[in-house]
Design an enzyme around this catalytic site. Structure first.
Site, PDB file in Angstrom:
ATOM      1  N   GLY A 259       0.835  -1.204   0.000  1.00 45.71           N
ATOM      2  CA  GLY A 259       0.000   0.000   0.000  1.00 45.71           C
ATOM      3  C   GLY A 259       0.863   1.244   0.000  1.00 45.71           C
TER       4      GLY A 259
ATOM      5  N   ALA B 294      -0.895   7.643   0.690  1.00 44.88           N
ATOM      6  CA  ALA B 294      -0.320   8.718   1.504  1.00 44.88           C
ATOM      7  C   ALA B 294       0.370   8.181   2.753  1.00 44.88           C
ATOM      8  CB  ALA B 294      -1.415   9.717   1.883  1.00 44.88           C
TER       9      ALA B 294
ATOM     10  N   TYR C 137       4.372  -9.938  -4.273  1.00 41.97           N
ATOM     11  CA  TYR C 137       4.025 -10.707  -3.081  1.00 41.97           C
ATOM     12  C   TYR C 137       5.026 -11.823  -2.793  1.00 41.97           C
ATOM     13  CZ  TYR C 137      -0.393  -8.242  -2.610  1.00 41.97           C
ATOM     14  OH  TYR C 137      -1.344  -7.267  -2.416  1.00 41.97           O
TER      15      TYR C 137
ATOM     16  N   GLY D 254      -5.859  -0.199   1.590  1.00 43.01           N
ATOM     17  CA  GLY D 254      -7.255  -0.213   1.995  1.00 43.01           C
ATOM     18  C   GLY D 254      -7.979   1.010   1.498  1.00 43.01           C
TER      19      GLY D 254
ATOM     20  N   ARG E  66     -14.282   5.354  11.204  1.00 44.74           N
ATOM     21  CA  ARG E  66     -13.394   4.249  10.881  1.00 44.74           C
ATOM     22  C   ARG E  66     -14.167   2.938  10.753  1.00 44.74           C
ATOM     23  NH1 ARG E  66     -10.750   7.398  14.822  1.00 44.74           N
ATOM     24  NH2 ARG E  66      -8.798   8.321  14.108  1.00 44.74           N
TER      25      ARG E  66
ATOM     26  N   ALA F 127      -4.214   0.174   8.189  1.00 46.52           N
ATOM     27  CA  ALA F 127      -5.439   0.702   7.583  1.00 46.52           C
ATOM     28  C   ALA F 127      -6.610   0.616   8.558  1.00 46.52           C
ATOM     29  CB  ALA F 127      -5.758  -0.050   6.306  1.00 46.52           C
TER      30      ALA F 127
ATOM     31  N   ASP G  10      -3.157   7.904  18.748  1.00 47.51           N
ATOM     32  CA  ASP G  10      -4.016   8.590  19.715  1.00 47.51           C
ATOM     33  C   ASP G  10      -3.220   8.934  20.973  1.00 47.51           C
ATOM     34  OD1 ASP G  10      -6.862   7.729  18.402  1.00 47.51           O
ATOM     35  OD2 ASP G  10      -5.460   6.061  18.410  1.00 47.51           O
TER      36      ASP G  10
ATOM     37  N   ARG H 214      -0.996  11.873  20.233  1.00 42.76           N
ATOM     38  CA  ARG H 214      -1.782  13.117  20.242  1.00 42.76           C
ATOM     39  C   ARG H 214      -2.104  13.535  21.678  1.00 42.76           C
ATOM     40  NH1 ARG H 214      -5.717  10.675  15.525  1.00 42.76           N
ATOM     41  NH2 ARG H 214      -4.636  11.567  13.724  1.00 42.76           N
TER      42      ARG H 214
ATOM     43  N   HIS I 241      -9.254   2.287  18.271  1.00 40.34           N
ATOM     44  CA  HIS I 241      -8.685   3.453  17.585  1.00 40.34           C
ATOM     45  C   HIS I 241      -9.858   4.123  16.877  1.00 40.34           C
ATOM     46  CE1 HIS I 241      -6.281   6.115  15.223  1.00 40.34           C
ATOM     47  NE2 HIS I 241      -6.500   5.483  14.084  1.00 40.34           N
TER      48      HIS I 241
END
Length: 316
Positions: free
Chosen positions: A12, A15, A68, A82, A91, A122, A151, A154, A178
């Site tokens: 993935g 971003a 893979y 994802g 979420r 994800a 979290d 933060r 989360h």
């Protein structure tokens, strides 16, 4: 402890994944980083770009476009793939959509002969970590989610600002989902070694900040998504913190998403709890003492996740 090497595969390259790759190269944590994504052109571009910056990194990391099959001898597979969280979407709204995506990803990885550690990022991360456990068949200590590590970061950042100390001098955790039901553990929080409740007695004018800090912690993702469409730098740095703990066998305690089997009075669910992380993975859950209010809120948070897990059990 013997290890095969220091090889990481990232699945993935959106971003979050690209931010993780940049952090990996700049910190020089792995020897090799393979990147897998359906957008192969972007992967090739990022591989070139990252390799061009590697001479200025702390330690050289060889970055390659992957498939893979490259997971066969990897120490760590980090999955950032994802469907993204949209504005106004929780979420948990993402659960069924991403669970189906993960079936193909995990099956392809396991078909390579992979026997390392999964790190899932994800959303909804607790549920997708459970999905990974189910599809992979690996033992629980080898399947880890990013949990509430962001979290918690933060939370500590906001507390450090409120009490005017460095974040490193704040010890406080967010546990549980989360997401919207996450639980701040005020009862064991310390500011520069002083229990938070004692600090509030010394600075009663700051007491009103407590509820505000929790709300800002809980809703931070929504604010960031509204402003720029996605969160990625913070979670990428959190993922690197977990990756380093695994690859460098650091034995640090982080609030990752771990599988409970009786800890905190719950069984059969992934959720964010303090966990000892080292080269073997999530080796031991640390049961932090909770007061009655925190126990009640944590139980509610776990039940939210159990309901989500139950809703997708038909997939396995």
């Amino acid at each position: 402890m013997s290890k095969k090497g220091n090889k990481v595969v990232l699945v993935g390259n959106g971003a979050v994944g690209a931010s993780y790759a940049f952090t990996m190269v700049s910190q020089g944590v792995a020897d090799e980083l393979f990147i897998i994504d359906i957008n192969e052109d972007k992967v090739l571009g990022d591989v070139l770009d990252l390799n061009h910056g590697a001479p200025y990194a702390m330690s050289p990391v060889k970055v390659k476009a992957g498939k893979y099959e490259d997971c066969s001898d990897a120490d760590l597979v980090v999955i950032c793939a994802g469907a993204p969280q949209k504005v106004g979407e929780t979420r948990l709204d993402l659960v069924e959509k991403n669970a189906k995506i993960y079936k193909n990803i995990i099956t392809s990885i396991m078909d390579s002969g992979f026997d390392g550690i999964f790190l899932i990022a994800a959303n909804p991360v607790d549920i997708l970590t459970y999905v990974t456990l189910k599809y992979s068949g690996l033992p629980k200590h080898k399947v880890i989610g990013s949990g509430t590590i962001l979290d918690t970061a933060r939370f500590r950042h906001l507390l450090s600002e409120a009490f005017e100390v460095a974040p490193a001098s704040v010890h406080a955790n967010i546990i549980g989902e989360h997401g919207d039901s996450e639980v701040p553990v005020w009862s064991s929080a310390t500011i520069a070694g002083v229990p938070l409740y004692e600090e509030l007695k010394n600075n009663p004018e700051k007491a009103h900040l407590i509820d505000e800090i929790y709300v800002k912690t809980r809703d931070a993702a929504y604010e960031i998504i509204q402003a720029k469409g996605a969160t990625y730098y913070g979670v990428a740095m959190g993922l690197m913190h977990i990756s380093k703990a695994i690859l460098k066998n650091q034995n640090v305690v982080l609030t990752v998403s771990s599988y409970l089997e009786g800890e905190y009075g719950h069984t059969g669910v992934y959720t964010g709890v303090p966990t000892l992380i080292n080269g073997e993975g999530a080796t031991r859950i640390i049961e932090t003492p909770l007061n009655e209010d925190e126990k009640e809120k944590f139980e509610k948070s776990v039940n939210v996740l159990k309901q989500m897990q139950d809703s997708i059990d038909y997939l396995f």
